[in-house]
Design a protein around this motif. Structure first.
Motif, PDB file in Angstrom:
ATOM      1  N   PHE A  61       0.831  -1.200   0.000  1.00 51.50           N
ATOM      2  CA  PHE A  61       0.000   0.000   0.000  1.00 51.50           C
ATOM      3  C   PHE A  61       0.869   1.255   0.000  1.00 51.50           C
ATOM      4  O   PHE A  61       0.959   1.970   1.007  1.00 51.50           O
ATOM      5  N   PRO A  62       1.528   1.556  -1.123  1.00 49.24           N
ATOM      6  CA  PRO A  62       2.420   2.726  -1.158  1.00 49.24           C
ATOM      7  C   PRO A  62       1.699   4.038  -0.874  1.00 49.24           C
ATOM      8  O   PRO A  62       2.307   4.968  -0.332  1.00 49.24           O
ATOM      9  N   GLY A  63       0.413   4.121  -1.206  1.00 48.40           N
ATOM     10  CA  GLY A  63      -0.328   5.340  -0.895  1.00 48.40           C
ATOM     11  C   GLY A  63      -0.413   5.585   0.592  1.00 48.40           C
ATOM     12  O   GLY A  63      -0.319   6.734   1.061  1.00 48.40           O
ATOM     13  N   LEU A  64      -0.604   4.523   1.364  1.00 46.00           N
ATOM     14  CA  LEU A  64      -0.652   4.642   2.824  1.00 46.00           C
ATOM     15  C   LEU A  64       0.716   5.026   3.379  1.00 46.00           C
ATOM     16  O   LEU A  64       0.812   5.857   4.289  1.00 46.00           O
ATOM     17  N   VAL A  79       8.194   5.832  -3.027  1.00 46.11           N
ATOM     18  CA  VAL A  79       7.645   6.724  -2.003  1.00 46.11           C
ATOM     19  C   VAL A  79       8.753   7.220  -1.084  1.00 46.11           C
ATOM     20  O   VAL A  79       8.856   8.425  -0.792  1.00 46.11           O
ATOM     21  N   PHE A  80       9.613   6.321  -0.627  1.00 40.55           N
ATOM     22  CA  PHE A  80      10.682   6.702   0.297  1.00 40.55           C
ATOM     23  C   PHE A  80      11.588   7.775  -0.312  1.00 40.55           C
ATOM     24  O   PHE A  80      12.127   8.618   0.415  1.00 40.55           O
ATOM     25  N   THR A  90      16.906   3.537  -5.288  1.00 37.11           N
ATOM     26  CA  THR A  90      16.763   4.429  -4.143  1.00 37.11           C
ATOM     27  C   THR A  90      17.846   5.487  -4.128  1.00 37.11           C
ATOM     28  O   THR A  90      18.966   5.266  -4.598  1.00 37.11           O
ATOM     29  N   ARG A  91      17.507   6.641  -3.561  1.00 38.11           N
ATOM     30  CA  ARG A  91      18.496   7.700  -3.357  1.00 38.11           C
ATOM     31  C   ARG A  91      19.070   7.628  -1.947  1.00 38.11           C
ATOM     32  O   ARG A  91      19.966   8.402  -1.587  1.00 38.11           O
TER      33      ARG A  91
END
Length: 336
Positions: free
Chosen positions: A120-123, A159-160, A195-196
């Motif tokens: 659930f990336p939106g959450l 998201v992160f 990822t960054r």
């Protein structure tokens, strides 16, 4: 003397294990064994968004009980709870809070907690957006490849990337795998390109040869999190750093480590059977430091009272230490 300034010496963080790597274990480990550079404490949950009771933090306080850096961990689906806990811990002098997005146990994950939130990336986005509005402490994340599917990590990392996360500790298994089979370092390597943030590798570090194999696959990796391998062999961190410990020294330090744990278990537990139970949970892993680990644990597990337990542990402490192949076999039997 070993040169501890060599660039090839890994930085090693100790993973949290609820019910095992509690304050007494960490203190005994630091005082009698040594090795890890940083300790992560087992997760705190259910503190709520209104007020943090000091009892919820008793495993962490006083902060100076441990000389090594200690990072608290939170298991939560509430931005407000994360903010309050993080800011409370910052007031006690902590500099980092780790958000547990990796716990694989179904009773937790099925409630969208731990790795159960990864689909659930939106959450994730919603919680992080709120949290970073008010949190003062640095926030890091410990996670997995996904809950159901290893592809879930791609959406989570996207998201992160939007937020100033301190670092991400990645265990390359899915939640549905639990601890079965072997971790997937090539999947971890893929994540490095997504990822960054700084990634920390966690999973299946159980002896020096395995570490060297992983190091060859991930040549730029300098920081690693050790877990069950260090529960089996508390000297693992020292060994990965190239610090030799003689069998004689290892035995005496292991005995002191055990005695410190028993003293604290017997102090905290009113009933002998509960103290024995807490020690047997530690021995479930620790027995693997010996060549005949399975037999060692069976004997200790059968002890019904203090006298029988101490007889069993005294016999265990005289056994030969396991070699790499025996350690690996013991580790793998815990993952089947």
């Amino acid at each position: 003397m070993e040169d501890q300034n060599r660039s090839d010496i890994p930085v090693l963080w100790m993973a949290p294990f609820r019910g095992i790597t509690h304050k007494a274990w960490r203190i005994a480990m630091e005082q009698h064994i040594g090795g890890p550079d940083v300790y992560y404490a087992p997760f705190i949950s259910g503190t709520g968004p209104a007020k943090i009771h000091r009892d919820s933090l008793k495993d962490l306080l006083p902060k100076n009980a441990l000389n090594s850096p200690l990072v608290p961990q939170v298991l939560s689906t509430s931005a407000e709870e994360i903010i309050l806990l993080g800011n409370t811990l910052e007031a006690y002098g902590f500099t980092e809070l780790n958000w547990n997005l990796g716990c694989p146990f179904a009773r937790i994950a099925n409630k969208k907690r731990g790795c159960g939130m990864l689909p659930f990336p939106g959450l994730l986005d919603q919680i992080l957006d709120k949290a970073f509005e008010q949190i003062r402490i640095k926030l890091s994340i410990k996670t997995r490849l996904g809950y159901h599917d290893p592809q879930e990590i791609a959406g989570a990392l996207e998201v992160f990337n939007k937020y100033p996360i301190q670092h991400i500790i990645l265990h390359p298994r899915t939640g549905k795998q639990g601890y079965k089979g072997m971790a997937d370092p090539m999947a971890y390597k893929t994540c490095l390109g997504l990822t960054r943030h700084k990634l920390i590798y966690n999973g299946d570090l159980f002896h020096r040869s395995q570490y060297q194999k992983l190091q060859s696959l991930l040549p730029g990796q300098t920081t690693w999190m050790i877990g069950r391998g260090a529960l089996i062999n508390p000297f693992l961190a020292s060994e990965l750093k190239g610090i030799a410990v003689s069998d004689r020294d290892k035995r005496s330090r292991l005995e002191a480590f055990h005695d410190a744990l028993w003293q604290e278990a017997s102090r905290l537990q009113k009933h002998e059977t509960r103290a024995l139970g807490s020690m047997k949970a530690i021995w479930y892993y620790l027995s693997g430091i010996f060549a005949n680990g399975k037999e060692v644990f069976t004997t200790i597990k059968r002890a019904k009272n203090r006298s029988a337990y101490f007889h069993a542990t005294a016999v265990a402490m005289q056994q030969d230490f396991a070699g790499e192949r025996q350690t690996e076999d013991y580790f793998k039997q815990l993952t089947t």
